[in-house]
Design a protein around this motif. Structure first.
Motif, short mmCIF file in Angstrom:
data_model
loop_
_atom_site.label_atom_id
_atom_site.label_comp_id
_atom_site.label_asym_id
_atom_site.label_seq_id
_atom_site.Cartn_x
_atom_site.Cartn_y
_atom_site.Cartn_z
N LEU A 44 65.69 -56.09 79.03
CA LEU A 44 64.90 -54.87 79.04
C LEU A 44 65.05 -54.25 80.43
O LEU A 44 64.49 -54.78 81.41
CB LEU A 44 63.43 -55.15 78.73
N GLN A 45 65.83 -53.19 80.50
CA GLN A 45 65.97 -52.46 81.74
C GLN A 45 64.85 -51.44 81.82
O GLN A 45 64.72 -50.58 80.94
CB GLN A 45 67.33 -51.75 81.78
N MET A 46 64.05 -51.53 82.85
CA MET A 46 62.88 -50.67 83.00
C MET A 46 63.07 -49.79 84.23
O MET A 46 63.12 -50.30 85.36
CB MET A 46 61.61 -51.52 83.13
N ASP A 47 63.20 -48.52 84.00
CA ASP A 47 63.38 -47.54 85.08
C ASP A 47 62.18 -46.60 85.12
O ASP A 47 61.44 -46.48 84.15
CB ASP A 47 64.66 -46.75 84.86
N HIS A 48 62.04 -45.93 86.24
CA HIS A 48 60.94 -44.96 86.41
C HIS A 48 59.60 -45.59 86.04
O HIS A 48 58.81 -45.00 85.30
CB HIS A 48 61.20 -43.72 85.55
N LEU A 49 59.37 -46.76 86.56
CA LEU A 49 58.16 -47.49 86.21
C LEU A 49 56.92 -46.78 86.71
O LEU A 49 56.93 -46.11 87.76
CB LEU A 49 58.23 -48.91 86.79
N LYS A 50 55.86 -46.94 85.93
CA LYS A 50 54.57 -46.32 86.23
C LYS A 50 53.51 -47.42 86.36
O LYS A 50 53.67 -48.51 85.77
CB LYS A 50 54.16 -45.38 85.09
N PRO A 51 52.42 -47.15 87.07
CA PRO A 51 51.36 -48.16 87.16
C PRO A 51 50.85 -48.62 85.79
O PRO A 51 50.49 -49.79 85.63
CB PRO A 51 50.28 -47.43 87.95
N ALA A 109 62.36 -58.68 70.18
CA ALA A 109 61.60 -57.57 70.75
C ALA A 109 60.91 -57.99 72.04
O ALA A 109 60.74 -59.18 72.32
CB ALA A 109 60.56 -57.08 69.75
N TRP A 110 60.54 -57.00 72.78
CA TRP A 110 59.67 -57.17 73.95
C TRP A 110 58.30 -56.59 73.61
O TRP A 110 58.21 -55.48 73.07
CB TRP A 110 60.23 -56.46 75.17
N PHE A 111 57.27 -57.33 73.95
CA PHE A 111 55.90 -56.87 73.87
C PHE A 111 55.30 -56.95 75.27
O PHE A 111 55.85 -57.60 76.15
CB PHE A 111 55.08 -57.78 72.93
N ARG A 112 54.17 -56.31 75.43
CA ARG A 112 53.46 -56.43 76.70
C ARG A 112 51.95 -56.44 76.43
O ARG A 112 51.48 -55.92 75.43
CB ARG A 112 53.82 -55.30 77.66
N GLN A 113 51.26 -57.06 77.37
CA GLN A 113 49.81 -57.14 77.25
C GLN A 113 49.18 -56.93 78.62
O GLN A 113 49.41 -57.73 79.53
CB GLN A 113 49.38 -58.48 76.66
N LEU A 140 64.31 -57.24 82.89
CA LEU A 140 63.86 -58.49 82.30
C LEU A 140 64.96 -59.10 81.45
O LEU A 140 65.74 -58.39 80.82
CB LEU A 140 62.62 -58.27 81.44
N SER A 141 64.99 -60.42 81.43
CA SER A 141 65.94 -61.15 80.58
C SER A 141 65.19 -62.16 79.74
O SER A 141 64.15 -62.68 80.17
CB SER A 141 66.98 -61.87 81.45
N CYS A 142 65.74 -62.46 78.60
CA CYS A 142 65.14 -63.47 77.73
C CYS A 142 66.26 -64.21 77.01
O CYS A 142 66.99 -63.61 76.22
CB CYS A 142 64.19 -62.84 76.72
N VAL A 148 57.56 -45.62 76.32
CA VAL A 148 58.65 -46.07 77.18
C VAL A 148 59.98 -45.39 76.87
O VAL A 148 60.97 -45.62 77.58
CB VAL A 148 58.83 -47.60 77.11
N LYS A 149 60.03 -44.57 75.84
CA LYS A 149 61.27 -43.90 75.48
C LYS A 149 61.79 -43.07 76.65
O LYS A 149 61.04 -42.36 77.31
CB LYS A 149 61.05 -42.98 74.27
N GLY A 150 63.08 -43.20 76.89
CA GLY A 150 63.70 -42.47 77.98
C GLY A 150 63.60 -43.16 79.32
O GLY A 150 64.25 -42.75 80.29
N ARG A 151 62.80 -44.21 79.41
CA ARG A 151 62.66 -44.94 80.67
C ARG A 151 63.14 -46.39 80.56
O ARG A 151 63.67 -46.93 81.52
CB ARG A 151 61.20 -44.94 81.13
N PHE A 152 62.94 -46.99 79.42
CA PHE A 152 63.33 -48.39 79.20
C PHE A 152 64.54 -48.43 78.28
O PHE A 152 64.69 -47.61 77.38
CB PHE A 152 62.19 -49.17 78.55
N THR A 153 65.38 -49.45 78.51
CA THR A 153 66.55 -49.65 77.65
C THR A 153 66.62 -51.10 77.22
O THR A 153 66.67 -52.00 78.07
CB THR A 153 67.84 -49.26 78.40
N PHE A 154 66.64 -51.29 75.93
CA PHE A 154 66.78 -52.64 75.36
C PHE A 154 68.25 -52.89 75.07
O PHE A 154 68.95 -52.03 74.55
CB PHE A 154 65.98 -52.72 74.06
N SER A 155 68.71 -54.08 75.40
CA SER A 155 70.08 -54.45 75.06
C SER A 155 70.13 -55.94 74.80
O SER A 155 69.18 -56.68 75.08
CB SER A 155 71.05 -54.08 76.19
N ARG A 156 71.24 -56.38 74.22
CA ARG A 156 71.38 -57.81 73.95
C ARG A 156 72.83 -58.22 74.06
O ARG A 156 73.74 -57.43 73.80
CB ARG A 156 70.81 -58.15 72.58
#
Length: 125
Positions: free
Chosen positions: A80-87, A34-38, A19-21, A63-71
């Motif tokens: 927001l790099q999201m790896d090993h995504l789960k349902p 920050a990133w939030f989700r709903q 994701l990009s913002c 999300v620790k260990g699976r997502f990476t926030f950068s700017r």
């Protein structure tokens, strides 16, 4: 201040999305983002974020260990790099910018004065 999020989509479990913002209207290096989700029927929750400098990042335990926030402050953009995504990661993801300069990101939505439009992330099992 405007935030424009992008990068959502449909992915299978175990896959990745980025994701990009991009923000405009003020210097992003001074403000926590920050990133939030709903998810449907649930409250909006903090996912990840950092101070404006980007030196320290914070993550929700889920999300620790699976997502990476950068700017990249030269482009006023956060990622927001999201790896090993789960349902259970399925949700609308929002980027948000803190209302006050030089503060750390918080998990409470009321600290963020500016919000992107949201981007849908769907993870199929």
């Amino acid at each position: 201040v405007q935030l424009q999020a992008s990068g959502g989509g449909l992915v299978q479990a175990g896959g990745s999305l980025r994701l990009s913002c991009q923000s405009s209207g003020r210097a992003s290096s001074r403000y926590a983002t920050a990133w939030f989700r709903q998810a449907p029927g649930k409250e909006r929750e903090f996912v990840a974020g950092s101070r404006g400098s980007g030196q320290i990042t914070y993550y929700a335990d889920s999300v620790k260990g699976r997502f990476t926030f950068s700017r990249d402050n030269t482009k006023n953009t956060v990622f927001l790099q999201m790896d090993h995504l789960k349902p259970e990661d399925t949700a609308v993801y929002y980027c948000a910018a803190h209302g006050l300069a030089f503060r750390r990101p918080t998990i409470t939505t009321t600290s963020y004065f500016y919000w992107g439009q949201g981007t849908q992330v769907t993870v199929s099992s």
